[in-house]
Design a protein around this motif. Sequence first.
Motif, PDB file in Angstrom:
ATOM      1  N   UNK A   1       0.954  -1.267  -0.215  1.00 42.12           N
ATOM      2  CA  UNK A   1       0.057   0.149  -0.048  1.00 42.12           C
ATOM      3  C   UNK A   1       0.937   1.159  -0.008  1.00 42.12           C
ATOM      4  N   UNK A   2       0.705   1.955  -1.109  1.00 48.07           N
ATOM      5  CA  UNK A   2       1.473   3.327  -1.158  1.00 48.07           C
ATOM      6  C   UNK A   2       0.649   4.659  -0.992  1.00 48.07           C
ATOM      7  N   UNK A   3       0.860   5.206  -0.470  1.00 49.46           N
ATOM      8  CA  UNK A   3       0.135   6.790  -0.048  1.00 49.46           C
ATOM      9  C   UNK A   3       1.097   7.960  -0.295  1.00 49.46           C
ATOM     10  N   UNK A   4       0.729   8.854  -1.129  1.00 52.39           N
ATOM     11  CA  UNK A   4       1.384  10.062  -1.441  1.00 52.39           C
ATOM     12  C   UNK A   4       0.583  11.382  -0.718  1.00 52.39           C
ATOM     13  N   UNK A   5       1.231  12.312  -0.395  1.00 52.92           N
ATOM     14  CA  UNK A   5       0.191  13.600   0.059  1.00 52.92           C
ATOM     15  C   UNK A   5       1.080  14.745  -0.020  1.00 52.92           C
ATOM     16  N   UNK A   6       0.653  15.856   0.031  1.00 54.12           N
ATOM     17  CA  UNK A   6       1.457  17.233  -0.002  1.00 54.12           C
ATOM     18  C   UNK A   6       1.403  17.774   1.509  1.00 54.12           C
ATOM     19  N   UNK A   7       2.321  18.810   1.565  1.00 50.16           N
ATOM     20  CA  UNK A   7       2.569  19.457   2.919  1.00 50.16           C
ATOM     21  C   UNK A   7       3.694  20.389   3.034  1.00 50.16           C
ATOM     22  N   UNK A   8       3.780  21.078   4.107  1.00 49.79           N
ATOM     23  CA  UNK A   8       4.881  22.040   4.089  1.00 49.79           C
ATOM     24  C   UNK A   8       6.281  21.473   3.908  1.00 49.79           C
ATOM     25  N   UNK A   9       6.556  20.357   4.003  1.00 45.34           N
ATOM     26  CA  UNK A   9       7.868  19.386   3.538  1.00 45.34           C
ATOM     27  C   UNK A   9       7.818  19.369   2.034  1.00 45.34           C
ATOM     28  N   UNK A  10       6.896  19.397   1.377  1.00 44.62           N
ATOM     29  CA  UNK A  10       6.778  19.025  -0.137  1.00 44.62           C
ATOM     30  C   UNK A  10       5.870  17.860  -0.075  1.00 44.62           C
ATOM     31  N   UNK A  11       6.277  16.970  -1.262  1.00 45.27           N
ATOM     32  CA  UNK A  11       5.579  15.735  -1.568  1.00 45.27           C
ATOM     33  C   UNK A  11       6.046  14.796  -0.695  1.00 45.27           C
ATOM     34  N   UNK A  12       5.081  14.032   0.110  1.00 42.98           N
ATOM     35  CA  UNK A  12       5.422  12.911   0.861  1.00 42.98           C
ATOM     36  C   UNK A  12       5.058  11.684   0.509  1.00 42.98           C
ATOM     37  N   UNK A  13       5.756  10.727   1.352  1.00 44.86           N
ATOM     38  CA  UNK A  13       5.267   9.244   0.737  1.00 44.86           C
ATOM     39  C   UNK A  13       5.524   8.273   1.784  1.00 44.86           C
ATOM     40  N   UNK A  14       4.585   7.510   2.014  1.00 43.29           N
ATOM     41  CA  UNK A  14       4.749   6.159   2.988  1.00 43.29           C
ATOM     42  C   UNK A  14       4.281   5.106   2.313  1.00 43.29           C
ATOM     43  N   UNK A  15       4.562   3.978   2.978  1.00 44.39           N
ATOM     44  CA  UNK A  15       4.036   2.767   2.597  1.00 44.39           C
ATOM     45  C   UNK A  15       3.774   1.592   3.560  1.00 44.39           C
ATOM     46  N   UNK A  16       3.160   0.756   3.331  1.00 49.66           N
ATOM     47  CA  UNK A  16       2.855  -0.576   4.084  1.00 49.66           C
ATOM     48  C   UNK A  16       3.303  -2.045   3.173  1.00 49.66           C
TER      49      UNK A  16
END
Length: 525
Positions: A219-234
């Motif tokens: 499972x891959x998830x990306x989003x946006x925030x103050x740090x830029x383009x972010x990514x996490x995975x399971x």
Amino acid sequence: MKSLFSSVFLFVVATSFAQFKAILISKVSDPEEVSIAINPKNTKQIIGGANLANAYVSNNGGLTWERNVVKCDAYGVYGDPVCFWDTLQNAYFMHLSLPNPKITSGGSWVDRIVTNKSTDFGVTYPTCSAIGKNGFKVQDKHWACVDLKTNDIHVSWTQFDKYESKEPQDSSIILYSNSKDAGQTWETPIRISHYAGDCADDDKTVEGAVPAVGPNGEIYVAWAGERGLMFNKSTDGGKTFLKTEKTVAPIKNGWVYDVDGIFRSNGLPFTSCDLSNGPNRGRIYICWGDEKNGEKNKDVFLVYSDDKGETWTDPIVVTYFPNHKEQFMPYLTIDQSTGYLYILYYSRQNYLEGNKTDVYCAVSKNGGLKFDYYKINEKSFTPQKSIFFGDYIGISAVKGEVRPIWMEINSEKQLEVYTAIINDTSIARLEKNKISAINFTTNKLSFKDKIKVEFNSSKLGKYSVALYNPLKSAEEYIVAKNKKLKIGNNKLLIDTKKLNLKKGTYVLFLYNESESFYTWIFGDE
């Protein structure tokens, strides 16, 4: 941040006239923020949605549509529709909540994510379930995907301690959950963003979390925030994620941006993974928009990873057009039968000035290294700042059938929702029969005091011409406006001294109605 490689991709084409038949889906109930999904097991069946509770269904591949209103007595319906199918051919309309206090005690505005389910192929959505209730905290901006092997539904979203709060103690985080029983029940949400954002619903807020499933259930998830383009995975079906998310790329000037004539706009990311049996199986893509090339030159960008998100390419410019016009609000999907990428976005590249807008689909058949571009709206439109235009559009591609969905504003200042009938056969036929209306006849233009430009036209009309510095988005030099266009040979003389041009390389753009064509003027002799 480690990159797989660093490179620049340039896509040079002349773009152009409406190339596919646009189909009006609806203009009832001010529809915006649209979503669409083709049934993977029957491409004739298509569902769609728009704010706040508009559900659309077609049983003939998108040629005609019926509209219904989604209802959920217990939790209410408050927009942000996300439409999708599972492997059992259940259709879903996921949305925000507005609980009825007479039925749901302790409910508050958008206090959970709600899923309405249809077992009759999108005709009705009689049952609804909810997830994420956490006191009075706001649960917002969700997205979902389905594991094609297990039929598990994965969803990620933003939780606000207090929506639009400017207090430092209030924060936003990304949450994740899943359902293993076709949306009847949901696992307890878990936090997957180590770094929190603020609650302003702006650049410092963490938002736009979109999940994607990998070939082995990752499972891959990306989003946006103050740090830029972010990514996490399971890698264990959503039980656990990385303790700290990875930063994939910066987002120049943040994910919130201003587009002239648009009430609100953003460059939030969309994530997808190639599950085809093609050469790029397992490749993760993230598409977003930002202002790397200038505040008035928004573009669509793409990165990808071939090692499960450990390393990423440098940003690839999808919408490379050197006249520095706005191209915004992208959405990415993959046809899992072929691995082809389809990116839908709004564009103003065909107009010298003003806010006239078109809709384009960029198609890549080689993993994002090269794109072909197709204009899919039939008439340009001009958005109105006073009319909320929604935060996203959508596109679905299954077994060679492609159906985009987007909003336009008509002459009566009404919002309308459209799709277009696109497939690999029609694209191939279009490419075979494509004839450019205007062709520059000079092989190479060199920078001189006076530059003679000749071009052939196959039609009458008017045209305008401008020069642009390809490296400086603020530099635009208007050469001619509303000149008469004749069939056959046309001539234009550019006086560079009169324009106060310094010697160098420029790009010449010729605008004709809703078309644009360009050629280069080289500074080296």
